[in-house]
Design a protein around this motif. Structure first.
Motif: not given
Length: 110
Positions: A76, A79, A106, A110
């Motif tokens: 995160y 992110v 996303l 990821f």
């Protein structure tokens, strides 16, 4: 300054529609605040304005549960850095288009 709260990790075993579906761990990033220029009106297209983003990303049971390694789940912190970069480079006017870019990031980064 960018505000950021730690995400929470929740198992969705009880929310699955059938036993064939794979359990997901959900990673929530709530309250990310970025500043960006976005909008369709002339008055919106000059100065950055704050934008609060809440994200939820589902991943099949994260290997990190077993390995305790950040590389086995969604980082995160990465992110957050990617969202900060997006705030300066997105090039769209509508929030819907920006949301689509965030979803794409996303899903594919990821």
């Amino acid at each position: 300054m960018t505000a950021f709260r730690q995400p929470t990790l929740t198992s969705m075993n009880d929310a699955l529609p059938s036993s064939d579906a794979q359990a997901l761990d959900l990673i929530f990033i709530d309250g990310f605040v970025g500043h960006t220029v976005i909008g369709i009106h002339h008055t919106e297209l000059h100065d950055p304005q704050p934008l609060v983003i809440d994200l939820c990303a589902g991943v099949p049971r994260a290997r990190a549960c077993d390995t305790d390694q950040i590389g086995d789940t969604i980082d995160y912190g990465e992110v957050r850095l990617r969202l900060q970069r997006l705030m300066g480079e997105h090039g769209v006017q509508l929030l819907e288009a920006l949301a689509e870019q965030i979803a794409h990031i996303l899903l594919y980064e990821f």
